[in-house]
Write a protein that holds these residues in place. Structure first.
Motif, PDB file in Angstrom:
ATOM      1  N   ILE A  84      38.031  80.061  54.927  1.00  9.67           N
ATOM      2  CA  ILE A  84      38.854  80.521  52.931  1.00  9.67           C
ATOM      3  C   ILE A  84      39.036  79.109  52.254  1.00  9.67           C
ATOM      4  O   ILE A  84      40.094  78.243  53.124  1.00  9.67           O
ATOM      5  CB  ILE A  84      40.347  80.974  53.425  1.00  9.67           C
ATOM      6  CG1 ILE A  84      39.403  82.301  55.214  1.00  9.67           C
ATOM      7  CG2 ILE A  84      40.110  81.702  52.764  1.00  9.67           C
ATOM      8  CD1 ILE A  84      37.674  83.321  54.072  1.00  9.67           C
ATOM      9  N   GLY A  85      39.822  79.489  51.204  1.00  6.55           N
ATOM     10  CA  GLY A  85      40.390  78.717  50.669  1.00  6.55           C
ATOM     11  C   GLY A  85      39.277  77.252  50.327  1.00  6.55           C
ATOM     12  O   GLY A  85      38.700  76.311  50.413  1.00  6.55           O
ATOM     13  N   ILE A  86      40.575  76.164  50.782  1.00  2.00           N
ATOM     14  CA  ILE A  86      39.771  74.897  51.042  1.00  2.00           C
ATOM     15  C   ILE A  86      39.186  74.676  52.284  1.00  2.00           C
ATOM     16  O   ILE A  86      38.311  73.725  52.230  1.00  2.00           O
ATOM     17  CB  ILE A  86      41.469  73.543  51.048  1.00  2.00           C
ATOM     18  CG1 ILE A  86      40.859  72.426  51.085  1.00  2.00           C
ATOM     19  CG2 ILE A  86      42.044  74.265  52.413  1.00  2.00           C
ATOM     20  CD1 ILE A  86      42.066  71.739  50.568  1.00  2.00           C
ATOM     21  N   GLY A  87      39.053  75.538  52.803  1.00  2.93           N
ATOM     22  CA  GLY A  87      38.377  76.153  54.539  1.00  2.93           C
ATOM     23  C   GLY A  87      37.197  76.114  53.629  1.00  2.93           C
ATOM     24  O   GLY A  87      35.868  75.445  54.351  1.00  2.93           O
ATOM     25  N   THR A  88      36.374  76.232  52.271  1.00  2.72           N
ATOM     26  CA  THR A  88      35.859  76.671  51.525  1.00  2.72           C
ATOM     27  C   THR A  88      35.193  75.001  51.302  1.00  2.72           C
ATOM     28  O   THR A  88      34.154  74.309  51.606  1.00  2.72           O
ATOM     29  CB  THR A  88      34.990  77.534  50.945  1.00  2.72           C
ATOM     30  OG1 THR A  88      34.837  78.494  51.810  1.00  2.72           O
ATOM     31  CG2 THR A  88      34.364  77.065  50.192  1.00  2.72           C
ATOM     32  N   THR A  89      36.098  74.708  50.327  1.00  9.04           N
ATOM     33  CA  THR A  89      35.442  73.428  49.127  1.00  9.04           C
ATOM     34  C   THR A  89      36.008  72.426  49.843  1.00  9.04           C
ATOM     35  O   THR A  89      35.139  71.446  49.169  1.00  9.04           O
ATOM     36  CB  THR A  89      37.218  73.701  48.200  1.00  9.04           C
ATOM     37  OG1 THR A  89      38.124  73.339  48.781  1.00  9.04           O
ATOM     38  CG2 THR A  89      37.314  75.141  47.233  1.00  9.04           C
ATOM     39  N   ILE A  90      36.280  72.090  50.940  1.00 14.35           N
ATOM     40  CA  ILE A  90      36.250  70.610  51.438  1.00 14.35           C
ATOM     41  C   ILE A  90      34.568  70.392  51.756  1.00 14.35           C
ATOM     42  O   ILE A  90      34.248  68.964  51.494  1.00 14.35           O
ATOM     43  CB  ILE A  90      36.851  70.868  53.420  1.00 14.35           C
ATOM     44  CG1 ILE A  90      38.292  70.511  52.952  1.00 14.35           C
ATOM     45  CG2 ILE A  90      36.595  69.689  53.796  1.00 14.35           C
ATOM     46  CD1 ILE A  90      39.232  70.616  54.487  1.00 14.35           C
ATOM     47  N   HIS A  91      33.823  72.079  52.329  1.00 11.48           N
ATOM     48  CA  HIS A  91      32.276  70.919  52.506  1.00 11.48           C
ATOM     49  C   HIS A  91      31.745  70.736  51.076  1.00 11.48           C
ATOM     50  O   HIS A  91      30.365  69.994  51.543  1.00 11.48           O
ATOM     51  CB  HIS A  91      32.251  72.370  53.286  1.00 11.48           C
ATOM     52  CG  HIS A  91      32.639  72.801  54.275  1.00 11.48           C
ATOM     53  ND1 HIS A  91      32.621  71.878  55.887  1.00 11.48           N
ATOM     54  CD2 HIS A  91      33.721  73.316  54.412  1.00 11.48           C
ATOM     55  CE1 HIS A  91      33.438  72.714  56.889  1.00 11.48           C
ATOM     56  NE2 HIS A  91      34.170  73.806  56.120  1.00 11.48           N
ATOM     57  N   LEU A  92      31.903  71.229  50.124  1.00 14.93           N
ATOM     58  CA  LEU A  92      31.357  70.622  48.478  1.00 14.93           C
ATOM     59  C   LEU A  92      31.143  69.568  48.999  1.00 14.93           C
ATOM     60  O   LEU A  92      29.963  68.548  48.011  1.00 14.93           O
ATOM     61  CB  LEU A  92      32.570  71.155  47.841  1.00 14.93           C
ATOM     62  CG  LEU A  92      32.405  72.439  47.593  1.00 14.93           C
ATOM     63  CD1 LEU A  92      33.677  72.610  46.142  1.00 14.93           C
ATOM     64  CD2 LEU A  92      31.220  73.055  47.217  1.00 14.93           C
ATOM     65  N   HIS A  93      32.778  68.260  49.949  1.00 12.38           N
ATOM     66  CA  HIS A  93      32.423  67.226  49.700  1.00 12.38           C
ATOM     67  C   HIS A  93      30.653  66.110  50.144  1.00 12.38           C
ATOM     68  O   HIS A  93      31.359  65.021  50.366  1.00 12.38           O
ATOM     69  CB  HIS A  93      33.626  66.183  49.714  1.00 12.38           C
ATOM     70  CG  HIS A  93      34.736  67.034  48.657  1.00 12.38           C
ATOM     71  ND1 HIS A  93      34.916  66.192  47.229  1.00 12.38           N
ATOM     72  CD2 HIS A  93      34.872  68.006  48.166  1.00 12.38           C
ATOM     73  CE1 HIS A  93      35.686  66.803  46.094  1.00 12.38           C
ATOM     74  NE2 HIS A  93      35.606  68.222  46.806  1.00 12.38           N
ATOM     75  N   CYS A  94      30.611  67.207  51.217  1.00 20.11           N
ATOM     76  CA  CYS A  94      29.956  67.006  52.800  1.00 20.11           C
ATOM     77  C   CYS A  94      28.762  66.677  51.967  1.00 20.11           C
ATOM     78  O   CYS A  94      28.279  67.413  51.583  1.00 20.11           O
ATOM     79  CB  CYS A  94      30.356  67.744  54.100  1.00 20.11           C
ATOM     80  SG  CYS A  94      31.915  67.529  54.795  1.00 20.11           S
ATOM     81  N   ASP A  95      28.091  66.028  52.743  1.00 22.06           N
ATOM     82  CA  ASP A  95      25.960  65.976  53.166  1.00 22.06           C
ATOM     83  C   ASP A  95      25.622  66.792  53.400  1.00 22.06           C
ATOM     84  O   ASP A  95      24.441  67.234  52.576  1.00 22.06           O
ATOM     85  CB  ASP A  95      25.896  64.581  53.469  1.00 22.06           C
ATOM     86  CG  ASP A  95      27.084  63.031  52.193  1.00 22.06           C
ATOM     87  OD1 ASP A  95      26.797  63.382  51.009  1.00 22.06           O
ATOM     88  OD2 ASP A  95      27.595  63.008  52.856  1.00 22.06           O
ATOM     89  N   LEU A  96      26.389  67.405  54.523  1.00 21.05           N
ATOM     90  CA  LEU A  96      25.082  67.975  55.238  1.00 21.05           C
ATOM     91  C   LEU A  96      26.396  69.123  56.022  1.00 21.05           C
ATOM     92  O   LEU A  96      27.078  68.724  57.030  1.00 21.05           O
ATOM     93  CB  LEU A  96      24.333  67.272  56.416  1.00 21.05           C
ATOM     94  CG  LEU A  96      23.015  66.715  56.791  1.00 21.05           C
ATOM     95  CD1 LEU A  96      22.944  65.611  57.008  1.00 21.05           C
ATOM     96  CD2 LEU A  96      22.110  67.728  55.754  1.00 21.05           C
ATOM     97  N   THR A  97      26.217  70.305  55.710  1.00 20.41           N
ATOM     98  CA  THR A  97      26.973  71.579  56.032  1.00 20.41           C
ATOM     99  C   THR A  97      25.773  72.719  57.129  1.00 20.41           C
ATOM    100  O   THR A  97      25.391  73.208  57.102  1.00 20.41           O
ATOM    101  CB  THR A  97      28.274  71.979  55.295  1.00 20.41           C
ATOM    102  OG1 THR A  97      28.857  71.061  54.289  1.00 20.41           O
ATOM    103  CG2 THR A  97      28.445  73.426  56.189  1.00 20.41           C
ATOM    104  N   LEU A  98      26.967  72.533  58.409  1.00 19.40           N
ATOM    105  CA  LEU A  98      25.695  73.566  59.463  1.00 19.40           C
ATOM    106  C   LEU A  98      27.620  74.586  59.586  1.00 19.40           C
ATOM    107  O   LEU A  98      28.400  74.607  59.130  1.00 19.40           O
ATOM    108  CB  LEU A  98      25.072  73.008  61.066  1.00 19.40           C
ATOM    109  CG  LEU A  98      25.307  71.722  61.143  1.00 19.40           C
ATOM    110  CD1 LEU A  98      24.700  71.625  62.448  1.00 19.40           C
ATOM    111  CD2 LEU A  98      23.841  72.264  60.030  1.00 19.40           C
ATOM    112  N   ALA A  99      26.739  75.408  59.374  1.00 16.61           N
ATOM    113  CA  ALA A  99      27.465  77.138  59.806  1.00 16.61           C
ATOM    114  C   ALA A  99      25.948  77.612  60.856  1.00 16.61           C
ATOM    115  O   ALA A  99      25.411  77.870  61.024  1.00 16.61           O
ATOM    116  CB  ALA A  99      27.928  77.527  58.412  1.00 16.61           C
TER     117      ALA A  99
END
Length: 250
Positions: A105-120
């Protein structure tokens, strides 16, 4: 290691785990400071070749700690720990992998915009309730999300506050892959180890070519932060925060 942020190393991978399960990993200023220092140290350490962000089962993060935010809003101060963390995140040379299981949620989402590979995991949920709180997007999300998803999905996520399931996030290009709850940390570590094993200089140059210039991202971080700070002190935001806290107490 510091309270609520566990920093460890596995081979050439630096692991930064958000570990505040009793508050669903809500971020405090001290946590931002710890992540900032951990990332900066990892960038300077030649033995580290990849960063990996992890949360806890059921929550990567529910965003900012509301008590911290209310204190900030009423003090007239700033949040240098948050801005420092975001600037560091936007300026990283080394690749970043992240894993989300549950709430982001919030920055819990937007942090991943700066990542190269995100798994969920399938149960993951991405949401940015900025406007619900009388606020505006942060972490350069107003720049990065439209570039990935196009305007309409970016508007749905950032302005309308719509929920994005893991499947929605995958279709929008916000994450790399959906993995089971049982396997996600193992798979994320494998990805990070694979990135760490590649020719480091060539990988860093390739990463830089693929991403927006850090200067542009940092400029947007500061533009958003100025507006965010103004909005945080607005009557609209104050009323939204008070209503939110009242709902939590009831």
């Amino acid at each position: 290691m510091t309270q609520h942020i566990d920093i460890s190393r596995q081979g050439a991978v630096q692991i930064i785990r958000v570990n505040r399960p009793e508050k669903k990993n809500a971020f405090t200023r001290a946590m931002y400071d710890a992540m900032w220092k951990g990332l900066a140290a990892g960038e300077e350490d030649e033995a580290i070749r990849c960063h990996l962000f992890l949360g806890v089962p059921g929550a990567f993060s529910t965003g900012n700690d509301m008590q911290d935010f209310l204190a900030y809003a009423t003090s007239g101060g700033d949040m240098p720990e948050l801005i420092g963390f975001l600037e560091c995140l936007a300026s990283l040379r080394k690749p970043v992998v992240s894993a989300v299981d549950g709430l982001a949620i919030g920055i819990g989402t937007t942090i991943h915009l700066h990542c190269d590979l995100t798994l969920a995991t399938p149960r993951s949920l991405f949401r940015t309730p900025f406007v619900d709180l009388g606020l505006v997007p942060e972490a350069a999300s107003s720049l990065l999300v439209p570039a990935v998803t196009g305007h309409q999905k970016a508007f749905a996520l950032l302005a309308m506050g719509n929920d994005f399931t893991a499947a929605d996030a995958l279709a929008a290009g916000l994450i790399y892959k959906i993995v089971s709850e049982e396997a996600i940390e193992e798979e994320a570590l494998k990805l990070a180890e694979k990135a760490a094993a590649r020719a480091p200089e060539a990988l860093q140059i390739s990463r830089r070519l693929l991403k927006r210039q850090p200067e542009d991202v940092i400029a947007r971080i500061h533009e958003e932060a100025k507006l965010f700070s103004e909005r945080l002190r607005s009557k609209e935001a104050q009323a939204a925060f008070m209503a939110f806290m009242s709902r939590k107490k009831s």
